[in-house]
Design a protein around this motif. Structure first.
Motif, short mmCIF file in Angstrom:
data_model
loop_
_atom_site.label_atom_id
_atom_site.label_comp_id
_atom_site.label_asym_id
_atom_site.label_seq_id
_atom_site.Cartn_x
_atom_site.Cartn_y
_atom_site.Cartn_z
N SER A 66 0.84 -1.20 0.00
CA SER A 66 0.00 0.00 0.00
C SER A 66 0.87 1.26 0.00
O SER A 66 2.08 1.21 0.20
N TRP A 67 0.21 2.40 -0.20
CA TRP A 67 0.92 3.67 -0.18
C TRP A 67 1.55 3.92 1.19
O TRP A 67 2.68 4.37 1.30
N GLN A 68 0.80 3.59 2.23
CA GLN A 68 1.30 3.77 3.60
C GLN A 68 2.53 2.89 3.85
O GLN A 68 3.50 3.34 4.46
N GLU A 70 4.65 1.89 1.62
CA GLU A 70 5.78 2.48 0.87
C GLU A 70 6.38 3.65 1.64
O GLU A 70 7.61 3.82 1.64
N GLN A 71 5.54 4.45 2.29
CA GLN A 71 6.04 5.57 3.07
C GLN A 71 6.81 5.09 4.29
O GLN A 71 7.85 5.67 4.65
#
Length: 175
Positions: A66-68, A70-71
């Motif tokens: 998910s984007w989270q 990846e962060q």
């Protein structure tokens, strides 16, 4: 024990021939190399543990796409990279300061030469030679310190970038 006194005497003669600026350059180079050795020791010992912790933390995550996630991965990599770089900017500033202090030694030595010329004229070559020595020795010491520091700082910078890329690749492979 006698050889220690010989070494001490040689160092004392060298500092006297280069002036007080040479002593400052010596202290700066000593501090610079302490920082270099600390970074090398961290690279060889502490960094490996920190990298293992980051990889273990990444492996424990269930969500890795998910984007989270990846962060979080990016933040983990950045923390490891910042710890690896540590005091490299300070080290690079010390490397840049070495030739500047050498230049200051050159200026103070040349002032001494001009003082001798003003007092005794251009006929006293021996006194002028002492001032020229005080002008050239700090310059040489500053350049030697800067060159050695540039090579070490460049190696540390490349190693930190290389380790960051390796960590990014390993975390992407475990995606």
């Amino acid at each position: 024990m006698v050889w220690l006194l010989d070494i001490y005497g040689a160092i004392q003669d060298f500092i006297e021939s280069g002036g007080q600026v040479l002593l400052i350059i010596g202290v700066l180079i000593f501090a610079m190399w302490l920082m270099i050795l600390e970074r090398m020791f961290y690279y060889l010992r502490g960094h490996q543990q920190r990298k293992k912790q980051a990889l273990a933390s990444w492996r424990e995550r269930e969500d890795k796409s998910s984007w989270q996630a990846e962060q979080i991965r990016s933040a983990m990599i950045s923390r490891v990279y910042l710890a690896l770089r540590g005091n490299l900017p300070v080290l690079q500033a010390l490397v840049a300061l070495c030739p500047l202090l050498g230049l200051m030694g050159t200026v103070t030595g040349m002032i001494e030469v001009f003082d001798v010329m003003a007092i005794s004229g251009t006929g006293n070559v021996r006194s002028m030679a002492a001032g020229v020595s005080k002008a050239t020795i700090p310059t040489m010491a500053g350049m030697v310190g800067a060159l050695s520091g540039v090579f070490a700082a460049t190696w540390l910078q490349r190693a930190s970038r290389r380790e960051r890329m390796k960590l990014e690749d390993r975390m992407l492979l475990e995606h």
